[in-house]
Design an enzyme around this catalytic site. Structure first.
Site, PDB file in Angstrom:
ATOM      1  CB  THR A 139      -0.902  -0.002   1.263  1.00 64.25           C
ATOM      2  OG1 THR A 139      -1.405   1.309   1.475  1.00 64.25           O
ATOM      3  CG2 THR A 139      -0.149  -0.411   2.512  1.00 64.25           C
ATOM      4  CD  GLU A 141      -3.346   3.464   4.267  1.00 63.73           C
ATOM      5  OE1 GLU A 141      -3.248   3.434   5.504  1.00 63.73           O
ATOM      6  OE2 GLU A 141      -4.410   3.258   3.655  1.00 63.73           O
ATOM      7  CE1 TYR A 164      -3.420  -2.505   5.927  1.00 65.58           C
ATOM      8  CE2 TYR A 164      -3.208  -0.167   5.381  1.00 65.58           C
ATOM      9  CZ  TYR A 164      -3.334  -1.486   4.984  1.00 65.58           C
ATOM     10  OH  TYR A 164      -3.368  -1.791   3.641  1.00 65.58           O
ATOM     11  CE  LYS A 168      -0.179  -4.487   3.141  1.00 64.50           C
ATOM     12  NZ  LYS A 168      -0.581  -5.838   2.609  1.00 64.50           N
TER      13      LYS A 168
HETATM   14  P1  NAD Z   1      -9.934  -7.078   2.674  1.00 61.48           P
HETATM   15  O1  NAD Z   1      -9.885  -6.792   4.122  1.00 61.48           O
HETATM   16  O2  NAD Z   1     -11.163  -6.781   1.887  1.00 61.48           O
HETATM   17  O3  NAD Z   1      -9.599  -8.612   2.411  1.00 61.48           O
HETATM   18  C1  NAD Z   1      -8.601  -9.299   3.114  1.00 61.48           C
HETATM   19  C2  NAD Z   1      -8.829 -10.788   2.910  1.00 61.48           C
HETATM   20  O4  NAD Z   1      -7.774 -11.496   3.594  1.00 61.48           O
HETATM   21  C3  NAD Z   1     -10.157 -11.305   3.480  1.00 61.48           C
HETATM   22  O5  NAD Z   1     -10.770 -12.179   2.561  1.00 61.48           O
HETATM   23  C4  NAD Z   1      -9.737 -12.047   4.741  1.00 61.48           C
HETATM   24  O6  NAD Z   1     -10.605 -13.129   5.066  1.00 61.48           O
HETATM   25  C5  NAD Z   1      -8.359 -12.539   4.360  1.00 61.48           C
HETATM   26  N1  NAD Z   1      -7.487 -12.768   5.536  1.00 61.48           N
HETATM   27  C6  NAD Z   1      -7.294 -11.916   6.579  1.00 61.48           C
HETATM   28  N2  NAD Z   1      -6.440 -12.474   7.457  1.00 61.48           N
HETATM   29  C7  NAD Z   1      -6.079 -13.686   6.940  1.00 61.48           C
HETATM   30  C8  NAD Z   1      -5.205 -14.714   7.371  1.00 61.48           C
HETATM   31  N3  NAD Z   1      -4.522 -14.601   8.515  1.00 61.48           N
HETATM   32  N4  NAD Z   1      -5.077 -15.818   6.600  1.00 61.48           N
HETATM   33  C9  NAD Z   1      -5.768 -15.939   5.444  1.00 61.48           C
HETATM   34  N5  NAD Z   1      -6.620 -15.012   5.000  1.00 61.48           N
HETATM   35  C10 NAD Z   1      -6.763 -13.880   5.723  1.00 61.48           C
HETATM   36  O7  NAD Z   1      -8.673  -6.304   2.053  1.00 61.48           O
HETATM   37  P2  NAD Z   1      -8.483  -5.641   0.614  1.00 61.48           P
HETATM   38  O8  NAD Z   1      -8.975  -4.254   0.661  1.00 61.48           O
HETATM   39  O9  NAD Z   1      -8.978  -6.574  -0.421  1.00 61.48           O
HETATM   40  O10 NAD Z   1      -6.905  -5.564   0.542  1.00 61.48           O
HETATM   41  C11 NAD Z   1      -6.151  -6.651  -0.008  1.00 61.48           C
HETATM   42  C12 NAD Z   1      -4.668  -6.313   0.078  1.00 61.48           C
HETATM   43  O11 NAD Z   1      -4.403  -5.115  -0.644  1.00 61.48           O
HETATM   44  C13 NAD Z   1      -4.193  -6.055   1.499  1.00 61.48           C
HETATM   45  O12 NAD Z   1      -2.919  -6.638   1.633  1.00 61.48           O
HETATM   46  C14 NAD Z   1      -4.105  -4.544   1.614  1.00 61.48           C
HETATM   47  O13 NAD Z   1      -3.111  -4.154   2.509  1.00 61.48           O
HETATM   48  C15 NAD Z   1      -3.734  -4.177   0.183  1.00 61.48           C
HETATM   49  N6  NAD Z   1      -4.179  -2.846  -0.267  1.00 61.48           N
HETATM   50  C16 NAD Z   1      -5.494  -2.476  -0.122  1.00 61.48           C
HETATM   51  C17 NAD Z   1      -5.911  -1.240  -0.603  1.00 61.48           C
HETATM   52  C18 NAD Z   1      -7.343  -0.807  -0.499  1.00 61.48           C
HETATM   53  O14 NAD Z   1      -7.655   0.345  -0.859  1.00 61.48           O
HETATM   54  N7  NAD Z   1      -8.271  -1.647  -0.068  1.00 61.48           N
HETATM   55  C19 NAD Z   1      -4.977  -0.380  -1.202  1.00 61.48           C
HETATM   56  C20 NAD Z   1      -3.649  -0.796  -1.335  1.00 61.48           C
HETATM   57  C21 NAD Z   1      -3.276  -2.036  -0.861  1.00 61.48           C
HETATM   58  P1  TYD Z   2     -10.691   4.268   4.530  1.00 58.03           P
HETATM   59  O1  TYD Z   2     -11.679   3.906   3.482  1.00 58.03           O
HETATM   60  O2  TYD Z   2     -10.796   3.634   5.873  1.00 58.03           O
HETATM   61  O3  TYD Z   2      -9.246   4.010   3.879  1.00 58.03           O
HETATM   62  P2  TYD Z   2      -7.758   4.459   4.425  1.00 58.03           P
HETATM   63  O4  TYD Z   2      -7.853   4.842   5.840  1.00 58.03           O
HETATM   64  O5  TYD Z   2      -6.969   3.203   4.227  1.00 58.03           O
HETATM   65  O6  TYD Z   2      -7.326   5.566   3.515  1.00 58.03           O
HETATM   66  O7  TYD Z   2     -10.739   5.844   4.721  1.00 58.03           O
HETATM   67  C1  TYD Z   2     -10.559   6.718   3.625  1.00 58.03           C
HETATM   68  C2  TYD Z   2     -10.584   8.124   4.165  1.00 58.03           C
HETATM   69  O8  TYD Z   2     -11.914   8.421   4.620  1.00 58.03           O
HETATM   70  C3  TYD Z   2      -9.687   8.328   5.375  1.00 58.03           C
HETATM   71  O9  TYD Z   2      -9.107   9.629   5.302  1.00 58.03           O
HETATM   72  C4  TYD Z   2     -10.622   8.239   6.560  1.00 58.03           C
HETATM   73  C5  TYD Z   2     -11.927   8.773   6.000  1.00 58.03           C
HETATM   74  N1  TYD Z   2     -13.172   8.201   6.587  1.00 58.03           N
HETATM   75  C6  TYD Z   2     -14.188   9.042   7.030  1.00 58.03           C
HETATM   76  O10 TYD Z   2     -14.079  10.276   6.967  1.00 58.03           O
HETATM   77  N2  TYD Z   2     -15.340   8.484   7.532  1.00 58.03           N
HETATM   78  C7  TYD Z   2     -15.508   7.130   7.616  1.00 58.03           C
HETATM   79  O11 TYD Z   2     -16.577   6.686   8.137  1.00 58.03           O
HETATM   80  C8  TYD Z   2     -14.467   6.271   7.143  1.00 58.03           C
HETATM   81  C9  TYD Z   2     -14.595   4.786   7.219  1.00 58.03           C
HETATM   82  C10 TYD Z   2     -13.303   6.856   6.621  1.00 58.03           C
END
Ligand code: NAD
Ligand code: TYD
Length: 372
Positions: A139, A141, A164, A168
């Site tokens: 990420t 982040e 978090y 990561k």
């Molecule tokens: P998510 O929380 O939707 O999904 C995570 C999945 O991992 C779930 O299906 C959960 O059951 C599984 N999981 C959690 N702990 C586990 C474990 N110990 N063993 C096996 N499975 C496990 O997350 P996401 O938003 O799909 O993110 C996926 C990846 O991408 C993550 O590594 C996150 O850090 C990274 N990422 C996410 C974003 C975003 O905007 N969502 C952006 C950049 C990077």
């Molecule tokens: P989020 O979707 O949790 O992603 P991340 O923290 O990984 O960027 O949040 C996106 C942005 O929105 C973050 O600046 C926090 C803000 N936020 C709110 O203002 N209200 C909410 O209820 C949530 C969940 C997030």
């Protein structure tokens, strides 16, 4: 090619499974997921009807589970999505983030290394089965928080600020360590905030859509000026596929699309887009939990400013020049189109939302936001 896709029942992992099955004919996918609150087998139920895709329930921290997969399948690629992924939850309970995100990553690396090693070179480094690669889905982040200007590049110092992002970053560093110390073939992708179908409604965009449908207030943290750089999830999937197949071994690639938005603007845009969609296609009103044809309540008056997140990062913004110049990747979905596609998907898939929020979600919501 045989892929081990961890976290494939979560938001991005499930989108990646769907993307790969559509894109490549000759593949085998093993999805490993522990089905935490964020994982939902229903999300990939149609994909599991395809003989190219199998599911294993298990924890990435468990050496026996991961070894059993390598015993059974000739894994070429490990793509690690599995993670605890929500910043707010990491503030409440950091430990599981360290366990899954760091120790789980190390367990996957160690098992892959053991199973892929074919011998040693003249300097004592392991040699590996041809064509294998471990890809860590990371990420932006990990770079910390930006001020009003500037972008994260791959050489920006790592400066995580939440439990978090710290976990990561720890994972990224152990992946780098396996790359350097054991010359293991690895890549790391660092992506900005994703949005799109199957996003769990604890994150900003799906939470706002869900609350609007329920006629609830829309919680904005702090003053709403925090900036995130949004990317449509399919573009992220395409970037991961590209890096896996063509990325230079050992490299980190940032993934993002120059699409910075203030949170408050995202919330206002979601309100106006939903209002417009209800006007244009009245059938969508079926998704509303608040009945009646009068939608005058659906306005910016629903917005409430709530207590800020602790250590809230001010701004994320990715410079994607490296992946664009080297590998030809670019984001295809404009935000204006992606947000409409996303909202339509939620309006048409309320069953999915109900399924994933039927467990502990209500308890989580009340603890986080009170009874608003
Ligand atoms: P998510 O929380 O939707 O999904 C995570 C999945 O991992 C779930 O299906 C959960 O059951 C599984 N999981 C959690 N702990 C586990 C474990 N110990 N063993 C096996 N499975 C496990 O997350 P996401 O938003 O799909 O993110 C996926 C990846 O991408 C993550 O590594 C996150 O850090 C990274 N990422 C996410 C974003 C975003 O905007 N969502 C952006 C950049 C990077
Ligand atoms: P989020 O979707 O949790 O992603 P991340 O923290 O990984 O960027 O949040 C996106 C942005 O929105 C973050 O600046 C926090 C803000 N936020 C709110 O203002 N209200 C909410 O209820 C949530 C969940 C997030």
């Amino acid at each position: 090619m045989t892929y081990l896709v961890t976290g494939g029942a979560g938001f991005i992992g499930a989108n990646f499974v769907k993307y790969l099955l559509k894109k490549h004919a000759d593949i085998q996918l093993i999805v490993l997921d522990d089905l935490t609150y964020a994982g939902n087998l229903g999300t990939i139920k149609d994909d599991l009807k395809d003989s190219r895709c199998v599911f294993v329930k298990g924890n990435i921290t468990d050496p026996t589970v991961v070894q059993a997969i390598f015993d059974q399948y000739p894994i070429d690629f490990v793509v690690n999505f599995a993670a605890e992924s929500h910043v707010d939850r990491s503030i409440e309970n950091p430990q599981v983030f360290l366990e899954t995100n760091i120790l789980g990553t190390q367990n996957l690396l160690e098992t892959a290394k053991r199973n892929w090693t074919t011998g040693k070179d003249e300097n004592g480094y392991p040699t590996y089965k041809k064509g294998v690669k471990y890809l860590q889905v990371s990420t932006d982040e990990v770079y910390g928080s930006l001020g009003e200007t500037g972008y994260f590049t791959e050489t920006t110092p790592l400066d995580p600020r939440s439990p978090y992002s710290a976990s990561k970053t720890g994972a990224d560093l152990i992946v780098k360590a396996y790359g350097e110390t054991y010359k293991m073939p690895i890549n790391i992708t660092r992506c900005s905030n994703n949005y799109g179908p199957y996003h769990f409604p604890e994150k900003l965009i799906p939470l706002i859509i869900k609350n609007i449908l329920e006629g609830k207030s829309l919680p904005v943290y702090g003053d709403g000026t925090n900036v995130r750089d949004w990317l449509y999830v399919e573009d992220h999937c395409k970037a991961i596929d590209t890096v896996l197949l063509t990325g230079r071994i050992g490299e980190v690639y940032n993934v993002g699309g120059h699409n910075e938005k203030k949170n408050i603007d995202i919330v206002k845009l979601t309100i106006s887009t939903m209002k417009r969609l209800f006007d244009e296609q009245p059938a969508y009103k079926k998704a509303l939990k608040k009945s009646g044809d009068d939608l005058s309540w659906l306005s910016e008056n629903l917005i409430i400013y709530v207590k800020d997140r602790l250590g809230h990062d001010q701004r994320y913004a990715i410079d994607p020049e490296k992946i664009t110049d080297e590998l030809g990747w670019y984001p295809e979905t404009k935000f204006e189109d992606g947000i409409v596609k996303t909202i339509r998907w939620y309006l048409e898939n309320q069953d999915w939302v109900e399924e994933v929020t039927s467990g502990d979600y209500q308890k989580y919501y009340e603890a986080m936001y009170g009874n608003r």
